[in-house]
Design a protein around this motif. Sequence first.
Motif, PDB file in Angstrom:
ATOM      1  N   GLU A  19      57.855  41.828  34.443  1.00 17.82           N
ATOM      2  CA  GLU A  19      56.979  41.325  35.504  1.00 17.82           C
ATOM      3  C   GLU A  19      55.574  41.915  35.372  1.00 17.82           C
ATOM      4  N   VAL A  20      55.492  43.176  34.984  1.00 13.67           N
ATOM      5  CA  VAL A  20      54.174  43.794  34.762  1.00 13.67           C
ATOM      6  C   VAL A  20      53.474  43.087  33.605  1.00 13.67           C
ATOM      7  N   ALA A  21      54.206  42.810  32.542  1.00 17.19           N
ATOM      8  CA  ALA A  21      53.606  42.134  31.386  1.00 17.19           C
ATOM      9  C   ALA A  21      53.113  40.736  31.763  1.00 17.19           C
ATOM     10  N   LEU A  22      53.909  40.017  32.544  1.00 21.09           N
ATOM     11  CA  LEU A  22      53.488  38.682  32.978  1.00 21.09           C
ATOM     12  C   LEU A  22      52.274  38.770  33.897  1.00 21.09           C
ATOM     13  N   ALA A  23      52.276  39.746  34.794  1.00 22.35           N
ATOM     14  CA  ALA A  23      51.133  39.914  35.700  1.00 22.35           C
ATOM     15  C   ALA A  23      49.873  40.284  34.925  1.00 22.35           C
ATOM     16  N   GLN A  25      49.279  39.482  31.799  1.00 21.69           N
ATOM     17  CA  GLN A  25      48.887  38.271  31.077  1.00 21.69           C
ATOM     18  C   GLN A  25      48.113  37.325  32.003  1.00 21.69           C
ATOM     19  N   GLU A  26      48.583  37.173  33.229  1.00 26.45           N
ATOM     20  CA  GLU A  26      47.890  36.319  34.196  1.00 26.45           C
ATOM     21  C   GLU A  26      46.513  36.896  34.535  1.00 26.45           C
ATOM     22  N   ARG A  27      46.429  38.210  34.670  1.00 28.28           N
ATOM     23  CA  ARG A  27      45.154  38.859  34.964  1.00 28.28           C
ATOM     24  C   ARG A  27      44.160  38.618  33.826  1.00 28.28           C
ATOM     25  N   LEU A  28      44.635  38.742  32.601  1.00 26.59           N
ATOM     26  CA  LEU A  28      43.767  38.503  31.447  1.00 26.59           C
ATOM     27  C   LEU A  28      43.312  37.045  31.382  1.00 26.59           C
ATOM     28  N   ARG A  29      44.202  36.128  31.712  1.00 25.60           N
ATOM     29  CA  ARG A  29      43.847  34.711  31.728  1.00 25.60           C
ATOM     30  C   ARG A  29      42.777  34.447  32.783  1.00 25.60           C
ATOM     31  N   CYS A  30      42.963  35.028  33.970  1.00 19.73           N
ATOM     32  CA  CYS A  30      41.976  34.856  35.048  1.00 19.73           C
ATOM     33  C   CYS A  30      40.632  35.480  34.667  1.00 19.73           C
ATOM     34  N   ASP A  31      40.674  36.610  33.993  1.00 22.17           N
ATOM     35  CA  ASP A  31      39.435  37.257  33.574  1.00 22.17           C
ATOM     36  C   ASP A  31      38.703  36.392  32.547  1.00 22.17           C
ATOM     37  N   ALA A  32      39.446  35.825  31.611  1.00 19.22           N
ATOM     38  CA  ALA A  32      38.827  34.947  30.608  1.00 19.22           C
ATOM     39  C   ALA A  32      38.242  33.704  31.275  1.00 19.22           C
ATOM     40  N   GLU A  33      38.942  33.175  32.262  1.00 21.65           N
ATOM     41  CA  GLU A  33      38.437  32.005  32.987  1.00 21.65           C
ATOM     42  C   GLU A  33      37.147  32.359  33.741  1.00 21.65           C
ATOM     43  N   ARG A  34      37.112  33.519  34.359  1.00 26.85           N
ATOM     44  CA  ARG A  34      35.911  33.954  35.078  1.00 26.85           C
ATOM     45  C   ARG A  34      34.730  34.112  34.116  1.00 26.85           C
ATOM     46  N   ILE A  35      34.991  34.733  32.975  1.00 23.23           N
ATOM     47  CA  ILE A  35      33.936  34.923  31.977  1.00 23.23           C
ATOM     48  C   ILE A  35      33.409  33.570  31.497  1.00 23.23           C
ATOM     49  N   GLN A  36      34.318  32.638  31.250  1.00 23.06           N
ATOM     50  CA  GLN A  36      33.899  31.304  30.811  1.00 23.06           C
ATOM     51  C   GLN A  36      33.061  30.626  31.894  1.00 23.06           C
ATOM     52  N   ASN A  37      33.478  30.739  33.151  1.00 16.97           N
ATOM     53  CA  ASN A  37      32.716  30.132  34.245  1.00 16.97           C
ATOM     54  C   ASN A  37      31.341  30.777  34.385  1.00 16.97           C
ATOM     55  N   GLU A  38      31.274  32.089  34.167  1.00 16.21           N
ATOM     56  CA  GLU A  38      29.978  32.767  34.223  1.00 16.21           C
ATOM     57  C   GLU A  38      29.058  32.287  33.098  1.00 16.21           C
ATOM     58  N   GLU A  39      29.628  32.096  31.916  1.00 12.42           N
ATOM     59  CA  GLU A  39      28.827  31.594  30.797  1.00 12.42           C
ATOM     60  C   GLU A  39      28.326  30.181  31.077  1.00 12.42           C
ATOM     61  N   GLU A  40      29.180  29.351  31.660  1.00 11.46           N
ATOM     62  CA  GLU A  40      28.771  27.991  32.011  1.00 11.46           C
ATOM     63  C   GLU A  40      27.680  28.019  33.080  1.00 11.46           C
ATOM     64  N   ARG A  41      27.820  28.928  34.047  1.00 10.95           N
ATOM     65  CA  ARG A  41      26.798  29.056  35.090  1.00 10.95           C
ATOM     66  C   ARG A  41      25.465  29.490  34.470  1.00 10.95           C
ATOM     67  N   ASP A  42      25.533  30.461  33.555  1.00 11.65           N
ATOM     68  CA  ASP A  42      24.310  30.913  32.892  1.00 11.65           C
ATOM     69  C   ASP A  42      23.652  29.778  32.115  1.00 11.65           C
ATOM     70  N   ALA A  88      48.252  41.792  42.117  1.00  6.76           N
ATOM     71  CA  ALA A  88      49.653  41.514  41.757  1.00  6.76           C
ATOM     72  C   ALA A  88      50.094  42.399  40.602  1.00  6.76           C
ATOM     73  N   ARG A  89      49.221  42.619  39.636  1.00 10.26           N
ATOM     74  CA  ARG A  89      49.560  43.481  38.512  1.00 10.26           C
ATOM     75  C   ARG A  89      49.750  44.921  38.989  1.00 10.26           C
ATOM     76  N   GLY A  90      48.892  45.377  39.895  1.00 10.39           N
ATOM     77  CA  GLY A  90      49.029  46.728  40.440  1.00 10.39           C
ATOM     78  C   GLY A  90      50.334  46.909  41.198  1.00 10.39           C
ATOM     79  N   LEU A  91      50.709  45.906  41.989  1.00  8.52           N
ATOM     80  CA  LEU A  91      51.975  45.981  42.726  1.00  8.52           C
ATOM     81  C   LEU A  91      53.165  45.976  41.769  1.00  8.52           C
ATOM     82  N   ALA A  92      53.086  45.164  40.725  1.00  4.56           N
ATOM     83  CA  ALA A  92      54.172  45.123  39.737  1.00  4.56           C
ATOM     84  C   ALA A  92      54.276  46.458  39.011  1.00  4.56           C
ATOM     85  N   ALA A  93      53.145  47.071  38.702  1.00  4.68           N
ATOM     86  CA  ALA A  93      53.156  48.384  38.033  1.00  4.68           C
ATOM     87  C   ALA A  93      53.736  49.449  38.958  1.00  4.68           C
TER      88      ALA A  93
END
Length: 140
Positions: A19-23, A25-42, A88-93
């Motif tokens: 569950e920690v590994a999945l959380a 992975q989801e955190r990393l996916r969300c971070d990559a999505e945020r970075i991509q959105n920031e690049e698009e905004r820029d 969620a990752r912190g709670l799973a950890a």
Amino acid sequence: MLKRIQKARERMRDVAASEVALAEQERLRCDAERIQNEEERDSIVEQAAEKLGRARGISDLEMVTIDMAGANELVDEASKRLHKASVARGLAAQELRAKERAVRLSEELVSRSKEKIRKAADKAEQAMIDDIVASRWSNK
């Protein structure tokens, strides 16, 4: 019985670890999505200067404003999802740490039980040897 409890706790720990590994992975996916959105905004901000220079009316200015507002909204939403995934990752950890403590406790109990059984077996063996020696001396 303690060994079965230990095995069950190990399986529960393994589930918590996955569950920690999945959380994560989801955190990393969300971070990559945020970075991509920031690049698009820029990119939209960079294009805004060019669009403003070519603006022929208020509607063109409003389109630039709408594009920038939309890009900001996407970044904000991605940041919220990232925060939620991080929590969620912190709670799973935290749950994993609790499961690991439970496994260590059960390992300690199994170890103590084995030690008690070994000591009891050693005492029984010593008593048997003492009885054998005593019977030899009493027969003479």
